[in-house]
Design a protein around this motif. Structure first.
Motif, PDB file in Angstrom:
ATOM      1  N   PHE A 136      11.662   7.296   7.320  1.00 36.68           N
ATOM      2  CA  PHE A 136      12.497   7.412   6.067  1.00 36.68           C
ATOM      3  C   PHE A 136      11.401   7.770   4.778  1.00 36.68           C
ATOM      4  CE2 PHE A 136      15.941   5.552   8.695  1.00 36.68           C
ATOM      5  CZ  PHE A 136      16.850   6.030   8.443  1.00 36.68           C
ATOM      6  N   THR A 137      11.969   8.561   3.761  1.00 35.15           N
ATOM      7  CA  THR A 137      11.142   8.864   2.834  1.00 35.15           C
ATOM      8  C   THR A 137      11.249   7.662   1.874  1.00 35.15           C
ATOM      9  OG1 THR A 137      11.475  10.997   2.881  1.00 35.15           O
ATOM     10  CG2 THR A 137      10.736  10.237   0.889  1.00 35.15           C
ATOM     11  N   LYS A 138      12.381   6.788   1.740  1.00 36.88           N
ATOM     12  CA  LYS A 138      12.383   5.532   0.949  1.00 36.88           C
ATOM     13  C   LYS A 138      13.161   4.610   1.834  1.00 36.88           C
ATOM     14  CE  LYS A 138      14.575   3.998  -3.404  1.00 36.88           C
ATOM     15  NZ  LYS A 138      15.572   4.603  -4.460  1.00 36.88           N
ATOM     16  N   VAL A 139      12.352   3.292   1.617  1.00 37.48           N
ATOM     17  CA  VAL A 139      13.035   2.306   2.397  1.00 37.48           C
ATOM     18  C   VAL A 139      12.990   1.169   1.218  1.00 37.48           C
ATOM     19  CG1 VAL A 139      12.651   0.337   3.931  1.00 37.48           C
ATOM     20  CG2 VAL A 139      11.951   2.733   4.638  1.00 37.48           C
ATOM     21  N   GLN A 140      14.225   0.458   0.900  1.00 40.84           N
ATOM     22  CA  GLN A 140      14.426  -0.485  -0.240  1.00 40.84           C
ATOM     23  C   GLN A 140      15.155  -1.705   0.286  1.00 40.84           C
ATOM     24  OE1 GLN A 140      15.524   0.938  -4.004  1.00 40.84           O
ATOM     25  NE2 GLN A 140      15.885  -1.155  -4.846  1.00 40.84           N
ATOM     26  N   VAL A 141      14.545  -2.772  -0.189  1.00 41.12           N
ATOM     27  CA  VAL A 141      15.234  -4.191   0.150  1.00 41.12           C
ATOM     28  C   VAL A 141      15.637  -4.680  -1.232  1.00 41.12           C
ATOM     29  CG1 VAL A 141      15.536  -6.421   0.888  1.00 41.12           C
ATOM     30  CG2 VAL A 141      14.248  -4.487   2.461  1.00 41.12           C
ATOM     31  N   VAL A 142      17.213  -5.150  -1.486  1.00 47.23           N
ATOM     32  CA  VAL A 142      17.529  -5.794  -2.672  1.00 47.23           C
ATOM     33  C   VAL A 142      17.868  -7.034  -2.170  1.00 47.23           C
ATOM     34  CG1 VAL A 142      19.187  -5.839  -4.335  1.00 47.23           C
ATOM     35  CG2 VAL A 142      18.699  -3.419  -3.354  1.00 47.23           C
ATOM     36  N   ARG A 200      10.207  -0.612  -1.088  1.00 44.89           N
ATOM     37  CA  ARG A 200      10.693  -1.035  -2.468  1.00 44.89           C
ATOM     38  C   ARG A 200      11.217  -2.131  -2.466  1.00 44.89           C
ATOM     39  NH1 ARG A 200      10.791   2.072  -7.514  1.00 44.89           N
ATOM     40  NH2 ARG A 200      10.147   4.078  -6.477  1.00 44.89           N
ATOM     41  N   PHE A 201      11.157  -2.875  -3.446  1.00 41.86           N
ATOM     42  CA  PHE A 201      11.869  -4.226  -3.440  1.00 41.86           C
ATOM     43  C   PHE A 201      12.248  -4.529  -4.630  1.00 41.86           C
ATOM     44  CE2 PHE A 201      12.021  -8.737  -3.649  1.00 41.86           C
ATOM     45  CZ  PHE A 201      12.646  -9.205  -2.502  1.00 41.86           C
ATOM     46  N   ALA A 202      13.600  -4.968  -4.867  1.00 37.96           N
ATOM     47  CA  ALA A 202      14.209  -5.623  -6.085  1.00 37.96           C
ATOM     48  C   ALA A 202      14.930  -6.834  -5.828  1.00 37.96           C
ATOM     49  CB  ALA A 202      15.284  -4.302  -6.388  1.00 37.96           C
ATOM     50  N   VAL A 221      16.689  -0.775  -9.603  1.00 40.62           N
ATOM     51  CA  VAL A 221      15.494  -0.238  -9.858  1.00 40.62           C
ATOM     52  C   VAL A 221      14.407  -1.305  -9.034  1.00 40.62           C
ATOM     53  CG1 VAL A 221      13.398   0.253 -11.071  1.00 40.62           C
ATOM     54  CG2 VAL A 221      15.863   1.111 -11.758  1.00 40.62           C
ATOM     55  N   GLY A 222      13.772  -0.823  -8.182  1.00 39.20           N
ATOM     56  CA  GLY A 222      12.806  -2.070  -7.672  1.00 39.20           C
ATOM     57  C   GLY A 222      11.352  -1.464  -7.703  1.00 39.20           C
ATOM     58  N   VAL A 223      10.499  -2.308  -6.961  1.00 38.36           N
ATOM     59  CA  VAL A 223       9.154  -2.019  -7.175  1.00 38.36           C
ATOM     60  C   VAL A 223       8.436  -1.650  -5.994  1.00 38.36           C
ATOM     61  CG1 VAL A 223       6.702  -3.055  -7.754  1.00 38.36           C
ATOM     62  CG2 VAL A 223       8.751  -3.675  -9.282  1.00 38.36           C
ATOM     63  N   GLN A 224       7.569  -0.729  -6.001  1.00 38.27           N
ATOM     64  CA  GLN A 224       7.072  -0.310  -4.835  1.00 38.27           C
ATOM     65  C   GLN A 224       5.770  -0.977  -4.429  1.00 38.27           C
ATOM     66  OE1 GLN A 224       7.727   4.418  -3.845  1.00 38.27           O
ATOM     67  NE2 GLN A 224       5.912   4.142  -5.018  1.00 38.27           N
ATOM     68  N   LEU A 240       8.917 -10.277   3.093  1.00 36.11           N
ATOM     69  CA  LEU A 240       9.301  -9.886   1.776  1.00 36.11           C
ATOM     70  C   LEU A 240       9.696 -10.872   0.577  1.00 36.11           C
ATOM     71  CD1 LEU A 240      11.538  -6.806   2.774  1.00 36.11           C
ATOM     72  CD2 LEU A 240       9.045  -6.886   2.489  1.00 36.11           C
ATOM     73  N   ARG A 241      10.051 -11.952   1.185  1.00 30.84           N
ATOM     74  CA  ARG A 241      10.226 -13.145   0.397  1.00 30.84           C
ATOM     75  C   ARG A 241       9.463 -13.662  -0.775  1.00 30.84           C
ATOM     76  NH1 ARG A 241      10.683 -19.119   1.285  1.00 30.84           N
ATOM     77  NH2 ARG A 241      12.276 -19.939   0.129  1.00 30.84           N
ATOM     78  N   PRO A 242       8.035 -13.457  -0.708  1.00 27.30           N
ATOM     79  CA  PRO A 242       7.304 -13.946  -1.488  1.00 27.30           C
ATOM     80  C   PRO A 242       7.244 -12.845  -2.999  1.00 27.30           C
ATOM     81  CG  PRO A 242       6.251 -14.286   0.571  1.00 27.30           C
ATOM     82  CD  PRO A 242       7.400 -13.409   0.842  1.00 27.30           C
ATOM     83  N   LEU A 243       7.937 -11.684  -2.575  1.00 34.27           N
ATOM     84  CA  LEU A 243       8.309 -10.553  -3.688  1.00 34.27           C
ATOM     85  C   LEU A 243       8.950 -11.060  -4.563  1.00 34.27           C
ATOM     86  CD1 LEU A 243       8.022  -7.368  -1.414  1.00 34.27           C
ATOM     87  CD2 LEU A 243       6.030  -8.618  -2.647  1.00 34.27           C
ATOM     88  N   ILE A 244       9.806 -12.193  -4.285  1.00 29.77           N
ATOM     89  CA  ILE A 244      10.508 -12.863  -5.416  1.00 29.77           C
ATOM     90  C   ILE A 244       9.973 -13.341  -6.520  1.00 29.77           C
ATOM     91  CG2 ILE A 244      12.464 -14.487  -5.784  1.00 29.77           C
ATOM     92  CD1 ILE A 244      13.268 -14.435  -2.904  1.00 29.77           C
ATOM     93  N   LEU A 245       8.716 -13.805  -6.318  1.00 31.59           N
ATOM     94  CA  LEU A 245       7.746 -14.286  -7.305  1.00 31.59           C
ATOM     95  C   LEU A 245       7.196 -13.411  -8.193  1.00 31.59           C
ATOM     96  CD1 LEU A 245       5.871 -16.998  -4.842  1.00 31.59           C
ATOM     97  CD2 LEU A 245       8.037 -17.394  -6.414  1.00 31.59           C
TER      98      LEU A 245
END
Length: 484
Positions: free
Chosen positions: A177-183, A213-215, A228-231, A245-250
């Motif tokens: 996929f061109t974009k993969v995002q987790v919210v 991408r993570f939001a 809107v998330g951060v790449q 991905l859990r550390p990206l909450i910080l």
């Protein structure tokens, strides 16, 4: 009250809670581009997703749910069958997909359905371990049914942020996929379900990306497009966090401070100084664990009795010693393990106890009847320390000063480098190590933190401090996400 919201309140069918209206409406709006797009829901339940698009196809294994969906949504094409066996033979293809796959644990995911799921995943280069839940297979199989340029959005368990098998899934998604995002969603999507849930969104099937991408949001509100998330470069996430991905909450500053401390030359991982494993499995806890009073009544000699830490709640201090055991004895706790050698003659008092009604019941349990000597509990060790397997507020570590053993509800820690361990374990309560427990472990339903042996072995100790308040605030933040 409509049937979907009623089912969401009353509970679970086939491992699945039905999707709240505002979540279903949002996910469908994310993936549908035109009215002619065909929408697939691989586990449609009673039609929460399908209700928001007129050209939709649903697959549902539960016959009652499939019937309700058909009655509610005559415009939708709904089939009552197993999704994986259907997906392995269908020629249908779709512009988009949205769903809430059932969170079926590996113990219940079996038979022809699991075989079909494994076949689909393997054919597309996705190797999921036998311990994987069903939901990653639903996502992979659905992706294979999308046309080039297709999009999909799913409710997924929060374990996408920490489970080992989630890494294999994300590997597949970024390659397709061109974009993969987790919210990540802090407040529960399903208040009556202990499982925390996040959202997965994938765009443009047939493309490729180097990023995830993570939001993260406090609560999920109805929206026409993903937050809107951060790449984040996927290769960096795998290098720094093993794909978690859990550390990206910080906040970035906290992540950078933690990684910098962990990379210090004199930093130590728990596994560098100790072997961490689970304790023994008795097979019949009520039979093999006795109170002092009961052991005395039975006449069982002390040589066959070992004090044992049966549960994590026993770890209330930094040391388990004779005074601790005396407290258990005074409270008449069943803390004495009946430890009998597998060979040799039995002491008469022990033999009498084995032949009681409780003994006859115990020997029929699976673990006991498959042992060569059913009455001899294997794997009994007396470790140097005990570590909580599952914890609430703080992860406790206690030195073993009374030669106690422990069950598999507690980790047994055996030191293999006493000099290095004395330095490292002296930092157990430091801000860095407390944060490390949160980052290396993973949240469990009910607000608990679980540390598997391999996760515990990665807990970091570093003698040089710094950024203490930043690390403490990061720990508090992660704790708030597990609803402790």
């Amino acid at each position: 009250m409509n049937l979907v919201s009623s089912a969401a309140i009353t509970g679970k069918i086939a491992g699945q809670f039905f999707t709240p209206e505002h979540v279903a409406k949002s996910l469908v709006s994310w993936v549908v581009r035109t009215s002619t797009d065909r929408l697939l829901d691989p586990s449609c339940g009673e039609g929460a997703m399908l209700a928001h698009h007129g050209n939709s196809r649903g697959i549902e294994q539960n016959p009652y749910s499939a019937w309700v969906a058909h009655e509610r949504l005559p415009h939708a094409s709904i089939e009552n069958t197993d999704f994986f066996t259907w997906a392995s033979t269908t020629t249908e293809r779709f512009e988009c997909a949205a769903g809430n796959p059932p969170f079926i644990r590996y113990q219940s995911f079996k038979g022809l359905s699991k075989a079909a799921a494994a076949s689909i995943c393997n054919a597309h280069g996705v190797s999921l371990s036998g311990l994987s839940s069903a939901w990653p297979s639903f996502i992979v199989a659905t992706a294979t049914l999308l046309l080039d340029g297709g999009h999909m959005a799913f409710v997924v368990p929060a374990e996408i942020g920490h489970a080992t098998y989630a890494v294999a899934l994300l590997d597949y998604l970024v390659a397709n996929f061109t974009k993969v995002q987790v919210v990540a969603v802090r407040d529960k999507l399903f208040p009556h379900l202990s499982e925390d849930c996040w959202i997965l969104y994938c765009e443009d099937r047939g493309g490729v990306t180097d990023y995830v991408r993570f939001a993260h949001v406090e609560q999920f509100n109805e929206c026409g497009s993903p937050p809107v998330g951060v790449q984040h470069r996927w290769a960096d996430l795998k290098r720094d966090w093993r794909g978690r991905l859990r550390p990206l909450i910080l906040p970035p500053a906290a992540r950078e401070a933690y990684l910098a401390a962990a990379r210090q030359p004199d930093a130590t991982r728990f596994g560098d100084v100790a072997k961490i494993g689970i304790g023994y499995i008795s097979g019949a806890n009520d039979f093999f664990h006795l109170t002092s009073t009961r052991a005395s009544e039975l006449g069982i000699p002390d040589e066959f009795l070992i004090p044992s830490v049966r549960r994590g709640k026993y770890l209330k201090g930094e040391v388990i010693d004779q005074s601790t055991a005396a407290g258990w004895q005074e409270a008449d706790e069943a803390f004495l393990l009946l430890s009998i050698p597998p060979n040799g003659s039995l002491h008469p008092a022990v033999a009498r106890y084995l032949d009681t009604e409780e003994g006859l019941d115990a020997r029929r349990s699976y673990k006991c009847r498959t042992r060569s000597a059913w009455f001899s509990v294997p794997g009994v060790v007396r470790p140097d320390y005990f570590l909580q397997y599952m914890s609430g507020s703080e992860v406790r570590l206690a030195r073993n000063d009374c030669a106690a053993a422990c069950t598999n509800s507690v980790h047994a820690v055996q030191i293999n480098d006493s000099k290095q361990a004395s330095v490292a374990l002296g930092q157990w309560g430091s801000p860095l190590t407390r944060l490390s427990c949160e980052l290396e472990g993973h949240p469990l339903g009910g607000g608990m933190l679980k540390l598997e042996p391999r996760e515990a072995s990665r807990i970091v100790f570093a003698p040089r401090g710094g950024h203490d308040e930043l690390l403490l605030e990061a720990t508090r933040l992660l704790k708030s996400w597990r609803h402790n």
